[in-house]
Design a protein around this motif. Structure first.
Motif, short mmCIF file in Angstrom:
data_model
loop_
_atom_site.label_atom_id
_atom_site.label_comp_id
_atom_site.label_asym_id
_atom_site.label_seq_id
_atom_site.Cartn_x
_atom_site.Cartn_y
_atom_site.Cartn_z
N LEU A 70 46.25 -76.03 -24.03
CA LEU A 70 46.49 -74.64 -24.41
C LEU A 70 45.96 -73.74 -23.31
O LEU A 70 44.84 -73.93 -22.86
CB LEU A 70 45.80 -74.32 -25.74
N SER A 71 46.74 -72.74 -22.91
CA SER A 71 46.32 -71.88 -21.80
C SER A 71 45.24 -70.89 -22.20
O SER A 71 44.59 -70.30 -21.34
CB SER A 71 47.52 -71.12 -21.23
N GLY A 72 45.04 -70.69 -23.50
CA GLY A 72 44.03 -69.75 -23.96
C GLY A 72 43.01 -70.41 -24.87
O GLY A 72 42.55 -71.51 -24.60
N ARG A 73 42.70 -69.74 -25.97
CA ARG A 73 41.71 -70.28 -26.89
C ARG A 73 42.39 -71.24 -27.88
O ARG A 73 43.62 -71.26 -28.01
CB ARG A 73 41.02 -69.15 -27.65
N ALA A 74 41.58 -72.01 -28.59
CA ALA A 74 42.08 -72.95 -29.59
C ALA A 74 41.78 -72.39 -30.97
O ALA A 74 40.63 -72.35 -31.40
CB ALA A 74 41.42 -74.31 -29.41
N SER A 75 42.81 -71.95 -31.67
CA SER A 75 42.64 -71.39 -33.01
C SER A 75 42.98 -72.42 -34.07
O SER A 75 43.55 -73.49 -33.79
CB SER A 75 43.56 -70.17 -33.18
N PHE A 76 42.65 -72.10 -35.30
CA PHE A 76 42.92 -72.97 -36.45
C PHE A 76 44.39 -73.35 -36.52
O PHE A 76 44.75 -74.52 -36.68
CB PHE A 76 42.48 -72.25 -37.72
N GLU A 77 45.30 -72.35 -36.39
CA GLU A 77 46.72 -72.64 -36.57
C GLU A 77 47.26 -73.52 -35.46
O GLU A 77 48.19 -74.31 -35.69
CB GLU A 77 47.53 -71.34 -36.65
N LEU A 78 46.71 -73.44 -34.26
CA LEU A 78 47.19 -74.29 -33.17
C LEU A 78 46.78 -75.74 -33.39
O LEU A 78 47.54 -76.66 -33.10
CB LEU A 78 46.67 -73.78 -31.83
N ILE A 79 45.57 -75.96 -33.88
CA ILE A 79 45.13 -77.32 -34.20
C ILE A 79 45.97 -77.88 -35.34
O ILE A 79 46.35 -79.05 -35.35
CB ILE A 79 43.63 -77.35 -34.55
N GLN A 80 46.28 -77.04 -36.32
CA GLN A 80 47.11 -77.47 -37.44
C GLN A 80 48.48 -77.92 -36.96
O GLN A 80 48.99 -78.97 -37.37
CB GLN A 80 47.25 -76.33 -38.45
N LYS A 81 49.10 -77.14 -36.07
CA LYS A 81 50.42 -77.49 -35.55
C LYS A 81 50.36 -78.77 -34.71
O LYS A 81 51.26 -79.62 -34.79
CB LYS A 81 50.98 -76.32 -34.74
N ALA A 82 49.31 -78.91 -33.90
CA ALA A 82 49.15 -80.13 -33.10
C ALA A 82 48.99 -81.34 -34.00
O ALA A 82 49.58 -82.41 -33.75
CB ALA A 82 47.94 -79.99 -32.18
N ALA A 83 48.21 -81.21 -35.06
CA ALA A 83 48.01 -82.32 -36.00
C ALA A 83 49.31 -82.69 -36.70
O ALA A 83 49.58 -83.86 -36.97
CB ALA A 83 46.93 -81.96 -37.02
N MET A 84 50.13 -81.69 -37.01
CA MET A 84 51.42 -81.95 -37.63
C MET A 84 52.28 -82.85 -36.76
O MET A 84 53.06 -83.67 -37.25
CB MET A 84 52.16 -80.64 -37.90
N ALA A 85 52.16 -82.69 -35.43
CA ALA A 85 52.95 -83.48 -34.48
C ALA A 85 52.29 -84.80 -34.13
O ALA A 85 52.82 -85.57 -33.33
CB ALA A 85 53.22 -82.67 -33.22
N GLY A 86 51.11 -85.07 -34.67
CA GLY A 86 50.42 -86.34 -34.43
C GLY A 86 49.64 -86.38 -33.12
O GLY A 86 49.27 -87.46 -32.66
N ILE A 87 49.39 -85.23 -32.51
CA ILE A 87 48.68 -85.19 -31.22
C ILE A 87 47.21 -85.49 -31.43
O ILE A 87 46.55 -84.89 -32.28
CB ILE A 87 48.87 -83.82 -30.55
#
Length: 271
Positions: A210-227
């Motif tokens: 991520l080019s910026g900060r890591a927010s709750f919703e970004l981790i949620q989306k990454a987890a949805m994709a299995g990252i």
């Protein structure tokens, strides 16, 4: 200036070394996108998101998947009917829970939900919750080279200086795909939407930057994709760390200057 729907020229007044002059500049476009679903002959608006035009199909696919509206296996038809409107049509026999959409509120870090309830809701929605595990390991040097590789690929940032990016890498640090947008969540939805269309999910053998900060919703989306590993140039929020830990995701922050912080999931890193 390269031709791109996400760029617009602008004449500005620039102050430099005590003098004011007229100069040409380029801005990142920000416009609303209306994402609609057609199911059983009925069409309804699901969301309106402020985004940078371009790759709207990927954005719609990624958004509906990462928000838990549509499962990955559903083969939809996506049509950009007119400017700033994209319609996703479900196949015959496939329905959507309209009432669930009306209740759908936990995915935004600014929606007011927090703590244990948020984590439980996300955990219940993630289709690849058991995939990441500790299935791979990475040396720190790989994490350190990711920002420079993503920065080099950022065409829109190069022109405007005001746009977010996400990059998908292999385990040796090779850049596989990236996306840019004025909204960091939109950029990630575009990337995941592309992977979904290509049949690449789950992304359990990949790294995300991520080019910026890591927010709750970004981790949620990454987890949805299995990252399994998310790195950010900026800082994570407390709820982002809590969710990453709950989901078994390795979360690194402040990836810059040859170093970084590991907030959870350090077992994936080989020292």
């Amino acid at each position: 200036m390269p031709e791109h729907p996400g760029l617009v020229p602008r004449q500005i007044h620039r102050f430099r070394q005590g003098k004011m002059g007229i100069a040409a500049d380029v801005l990142a476009v920000e416009e609303p996108l209306n994402i609609r679903i057609t199911s059983g002959g009925a069409t309804r608006s699901v969301a309106i998101t402020m985004r940078t035009p371009g790759r709207d199909e990927d954005l719609a696919r990624g958004f509906l998947f990462t928000e838990g509206v549509l499962p990955a296996e559903v083969k939809v038809t996506v049509e950009i009917e007119k400017e700033n409107v994209v319609t996703v049509t479900l196949p015959t026999g496939q329905s959507v829970d309209w009432k669930r959409l009306e209740r759908h509120s936990y995915t935004s870090s600014s929606c007011g939900v927090c703590g244990k309830t948020s984590l439980e809701q996300v955990y219940a929605a993630v289709p690849y919750g058991d995939v990441p595990g500790v299935a791979f390991r990475v040396i720190p040097e790989v994490i350190n080279i990711l920002p420079a590789k993503l920065r080099e690929a950022q065409e829109l940032f190069e022109e405007t200086g005001g746009i977010h990016a996400v990059g998908l890498f292999d385990l040796s640090g090779g850049l596989l795909h990236f996306a840019e947008d004025v909204g960091r969540h939109n950029a990630l939805d575009k990337l995941i939407g592309y992977a979904l269309k290509q049949g690449l999910l789950p992304l359990d053998q990949h790294l995300l930057l991520l080019s910026g900060r890591a927010s709750f919703e970004l981790i949620q989306k990454a987890a949805m994709a299995g990252i399994g590993l998310v790195a950010a140039v900026g800082a994570p929020s407390s709820l982002a760390v809590a969710l990453a830990e709950e989901m078994g995701v390795t979360l690194c922050g402040f990836v810059r200057g040859g170093g970084f912080n590991v907030y959870c999931g350090e077992k994936r890193l080989v020292y």
